[in-house]
Design a protein around this motif. Structure first.
Motif, PDB file in Angstrom:
ATOM      1  N   LEU A  65      -8.662  54.739 -12.643  1.00 21.84           N
ATOM      2  CA  LEU A  65      -8.756  56.166 -12.969  1.00 21.84           C
ATOM      3  C   LEU A  65     -10.161  56.541 -13.437  1.00 21.84           C
ATOM      4  CD1 LEU A  65      -5.293  56.656 -14.703  1.00 21.84           C
ATOM      5  CD2 LEU A  65      -5.991  57.451 -12.427  1.00 21.84           C
ATOM      6  N   THR A  66     -10.800  55.633 -14.181  1.00 21.96           N
ATOM      7  CA  THR A  66     -12.178  55.875 -14.623  1.00 21.96           C
ATOM      8  C   THR A  66     -13.106  55.975 -13.422  1.00 21.96           C
ATOM      9  OG1 THR A  66     -11.766  54.709 -16.705  1.00 21.96           O
ATOM     10  CG2 THR A  66     -14.067  54.959 -16.042  1.00 21.96           C
ATOM     11  N   SER A  67     -12.956  55.045 -12.460  1.00 18.37           N
ATOM     12  CA  SER A  67     -13.822  55.093 -11.277  1.00 18.37           C
ATOM     13  C   SER A  67     -13.545  56.349 -10.446  1.00 18.37           C
ATOM     14  CB  SER A  67     -13.652  53.842 -10.418  1.00 18.37           C
ATOM     15  OG  SER A  67     -12.391  53.816  -9.806  1.00 18.37           O
ATOM     16  N   LEU A  68     -12.299  56.787 -10.375  1.00 17.26           N
ATOM     17  CA  LEU A  68     -11.929  57.990  -9.646  1.00 17.26           C
ATOM     18  C   LEU A  68     -12.589  59.225 -10.265  1.00 17.26           C
ATOM     19  CD1 LEU A  68     -10.142  58.603  -7.198  1.00 17.26           C
ATOM     20  CD2 LEU A  68      -8.271  59.067  -8.776  1.00 17.26           C
ATOM     21  N   LEU A  69     -12.564  59.296 -11.598  1.00 19.86           N
ATOM     22  CA  LEU A  69     -13.222  60.411 -12.277  1.00 19.86           C
ATOM     23  C   LEU A  69     -14.720  60.410 -12.001  1.00 19.86           C
ATOM     24  CD1 LEU A  69     -11.350  60.325 -15.707  1.00 19.86           C
ATOM     25  CD2 LEU A  69     -11.229  62.152 -14.004  1.00 19.86           C
ATOM     26  N   LYS A  70     -15.340  59.235 -12.081  1.00 14.74           N
ATOM     27  CA  LYS A  70     -16.789  59.137 -11.847  1.00 14.74           C
ATOM     28  C   LYS A  70     -17.148  59.520 -10.413  1.00 14.74           C
ATOM     29  CE  LYS A  70     -17.919  55.793 -15.430  1.00 14.74           C
ATOM     30  NZ  LYS A  70     -18.443  54.458 -15.730  1.00 14.74           N
ATOM     31  N   GLU A  71     -16.315  59.109  -9.452  1.00 12.37           N
ATOM     32  CA  GLU A  71     -16.554  59.473  -8.052  1.00 12.37           C
ATOM     33  C   GLU A  71     -16.540  60.983  -7.850  1.00 12.37           C
ATOM     34  OE1 GLU A  71     -13.699  57.514  -5.542  1.00 12.37           O
ATOM     35  OE2 GLU A  71     -14.434  55.521  -6.101  1.00 12.37           O
ATOM     36  N   ASN A  72     -15.824  61.681  -8.690  1.00 14.77           N
ATOM     37  CA  ASN A  72     -15.719  63.130  -8.582  1.00 14.77           C
ATOM     38  C   ASN A  72     -16.642  63.849  -9.562  1.00 14.77           C
ATOM     39  OD1 ASN A  72     -13.590  63.744  -6.511  1.00 14.77           O
ATOM     40  ND2 ASN A  72     -12.545  62.210  -7.743  1.00 14.77           N
ATOM     41  N   GLY A  73     -17.641  63.134 -10.057  1.00 14.37           N
ATOM     42  CA  GLY A  73     -18.665  63.751 -10.897  1.00 14.37           C
ATOM     43  C   GLY A  73     -18.265  63.996 -12.336  1.00 14.37           C
ATOM     44  N   ILE A  74     -17.218  63.367 -12.784  1.00  9.84           N
ATOM     45  CA  ILE A  74     -16.761  63.555 -14.166  1.00  9.84           C
ATOM     46  C   ILE A  74     -17.060  62.283 -14.953  1.00  9.84           C
ATOM     47  CG2 ILE A  74     -14.758  63.987 -15.644  1.00  9.84           C
ATOM     48  CD1 ILE A  74     -13.456  65.340 -13.158  1.00  9.84           C
ATOM     49  N   GLU A  75     -17.776  62.431 -16.051  1.00  6.07           N
ATOM     50  CA  GLU A  75     -18.049  61.299 -16.928  1.00  6.07           C
ATOM     51  C   GLU A  75     -16.896  61.223 -17.931  1.00  6.07           C
ATOM     52  OE1 GLU A  75     -19.193  58.019 -18.454  1.00  6.07           O
ATOM     53  OE2 GLU A  75     -20.297  58.823 -16.757  1.00  6.07           O
ATOM     54  N   PRO A  76     -16.006  60.225 -17.763  1.00 10.45           N
ATOM     55  CA  PRO A  76     -14.788  60.214 -18.575  1.00 10.45           C
ATOM     56  C   PRO A  76     -15.006  60.062 -20.073  1.00 10.45           C
ATOM     57  CG  PRO A  76     -14.949  58.234 -17.216  1.00 10.45           C
ATOM     58  CD  PRO A  76     -16.070  59.142 -16.838  1.00 10.45           C
ATOM     59  N   TYR A  77     -16.095  59.463 -20.485  1.00  2.91           N
ATOM     60  CA  TYR A  77     -16.319  59.265 -21.909  1.00  2.91           C
ATOM     61  C   TYR A  77     -17.489  60.095 -22.430  1.00  2.91           C
ATOM     62  CZ  TYR A  77     -13.167  55.440 -20.894  1.00  2.91           C
ATOM     63  OH  TYR A  77     -12.094  54.722 -20.484  1.00  2.91           O
ATOM     64  N   GLY A  78     -17.938  61.019 -21.610  1.00  3.49           N
ATOM     65  CA  GLY A  78     -19.044  61.886 -22.019  1.00  3.49           C
ATOM     66  C   GLY A  78     -18.539  63.157 -22.654  1.00  3.49           C
ATOM     67  N   LEU A  79     -19.436  63.860 -23.283  1.00  5.60           N
ATOM     68  CA  LEU A  79     -19.075  65.148 -23.873  1.00  5.60           C
ATOM     69  C   LEU A  79     -18.942  66.184 -22.753  1.00  5.60           C
ATOM     70  CD1 LEU A  79     -21.520  65.139 -26.920  1.00  5.60           C
ATOM     71  CD2 LEU A  79     -19.041  64.769 -26.949  1.00  5.60           C
ATOM     72  N   PRO A  80     -18.046  67.124 -22.904  1.00  2.00           N
ATOM     73  CA  PRO A  80     -17.900  68.144 -21.869  1.00  2.00           C
ATOM     74  C   PRO A  80     -19.190  68.981 -21.765  1.00  2.00           C
ATOM     75  CG  PRO A  80     -16.444  68.607 -23.736  1.00  2.00           C
ATOM     76  CD  PRO A  80     -17.141  67.317 -24.008  1.00  2.00           C
ATOM     77  N   SER A  81     -19.502  69.427 -20.564  1.00  5.13           N
ATOM     78  CA  SER A  81     -20.711  70.231 -20.395  1.00  5.13           C
ATOM     79  C   SER A  81     -20.490  71.623 -20.980  1.00  5.13           C
ATOM     80  CB  SER A  81     -21.120  70.321 -18.933  1.00  5.13           C
ATOM     81  OG  SER A  81     -20.250  71.179 -18.243  1.00  5.13           O
ATOM     82  N   SER A  82     -21.568  72.265 -21.412  1.00  5.93           N
ATOM     83  CA  SER A  82     -21.454  73.555 -22.059  1.00  5.93           C
ATOM     84  C   SER A  82     -21.421  74.705 -21.062  1.00  5.93           C
ATOM     85  CB  SER A  82     -22.614  73.761 -23.046  1.00  5.93           C
ATOM     86  OG  SER A  82     -23.819  73.687 -22.346  1.00  5.93           O
ATOM     87  N   ASP A  83     -21.867  74.490 -19.813  1.00  2.00           N
ATOM     88  CA  ASP A  83     -21.821  75.596 -18.859  1.00  2.00           C
ATOM     89  C   ASP A  83     -20.465  75.622 -18.156  1.00  2.00           C
ATOM     90  OD1 ASP A  83     -22.981  73.161 -17.568  1.00  2.00           O
ATOM     91  OD2 ASP A  83     -22.725  74.369 -15.763  1.00  2.00           O
ATOM     92  N   ARG A  84     -19.747  76.686 -18.435  1.00  2.00           N
ATOM     93  CA  ARG A  84     -18.431  76.852 -17.834  1.00  2.00           C
ATOM     94  C   ARG A  84     -18.515  78.005 -16.846  1.00  2.00           C
ATOM     95  NH1 ARG A  84     -14.810  76.071 -23.187  1.00  2.00           N
ATOM     96  NH2 ARG A  84     -15.081  73.833 -23.253  1.00  2.00           N
ATOM     97  N   THR A  85     -18.032  77.804 -15.682  1.00  2.00           N
ATOM     98  CA  THR A  85     -18.065  78.885 -14.674  1.00  2.00           C
ATOM     99  C   THR A  85     -16.698  79.409 -14.395  1.00  2.00           C
ATOM    100  OG1 THR A  85     -18.139  77.123 -13.044  1.00  2.00           O
ATOM    101  CG2 THR A  85     -20.175  78.314 -13.492  1.00  2.00           C
TER     102      THR A  85
END
Length: 190
Positions: A170-190
């Motif tokens: 699941l971690t690799s799947l998230l990373k493949e889709n550009g999501i850093e699973p243990y990173g802070l959420p980005s501040s720019d929300r669209t």
């Protein structure tokens, strides 16, 4: 030309196993690389791979190579035998390393030998005298009991391993889709 090192051979009992032990002229002991692997049911390739592993290099440095020596001939063996030998601390480090890699045989052997070592010290402190045969029998019984317990716990360990694999997937799947699973959420929300 350098003179080759000649070792003497003896047989040592480790629980239900017997291994060839070697003593070099300086009094230090060695065990063959192959028998270090065979004691825990490994193929010799695992022992060779251990010597090039990152954990081993961090312990012993980059330039370690097993010592090769000749064995004094005995009446039953003709000719010279050349052995790649490991010091006992390298043998034990290999067995501990294989424990971390999931070897149940290595785990049982390491626990049993560690317990025997502690018992020897306690026996000495209390003046208890045991024969080597009694010690070997107790260590053999410990190994068998540990192996039985590990077999019974096998299902529990398998569940943990399955969870670890699923988390890794699941971690690799998230990373493949550009999501850093243990990173802070980005501040720019669209």
């Amino acid at each position: 030309m350098s003179k080759s090192i000649k070792a003497t051979r003896a047989t040592v009992a480790i629980s239900g196993l017997t291994v060839d032990a070697f003593m070099l002229p300086d009094g230090s002991y060695r065990m063959s690389q192959t028998q270090a692997a065979e004691c825990i049911g490994d193929d010799a390739v695992y022992a060779r791979n251990f010597l090039i592993s990152k954990p081993f290099k961090s312990l012993r440095g980059e330039g370690y190579t097993p010592e090769t020596f000749e064995v004094e001939p005995t009446k039953s063996v003709r000719g010279q035998t050349r052995i790649q030998g490991w010091s006992l601390d390298v043998v034990y480090a290999y067995w501990v390393y294989r424990c971390f890699k999931g070897s149940k045989s290595a785990f049982s052997l390491v626990i049993a030998l560690g317990t025997e070592s502690l018992e020897r010290r306690f026996d000495d402190a209390f003046g208890v005298v045991r024969t080597e045969q009694e010690r070997n029998d107790a260590t053999t019984a410990r190994i068998k009991a540990l192996e039985k317990d590990l077999d019974n716990l096998g299902e529990g360990f398998a569940i943990d391993a399955d969870k670890d694999r699923e988390i890794a997937y699941l971690t690799s799947l998230l990373k493949e889709n550009g999501i850093e699973p243990y990173g802070l959420p980005s501040s720019d929300r669209t």
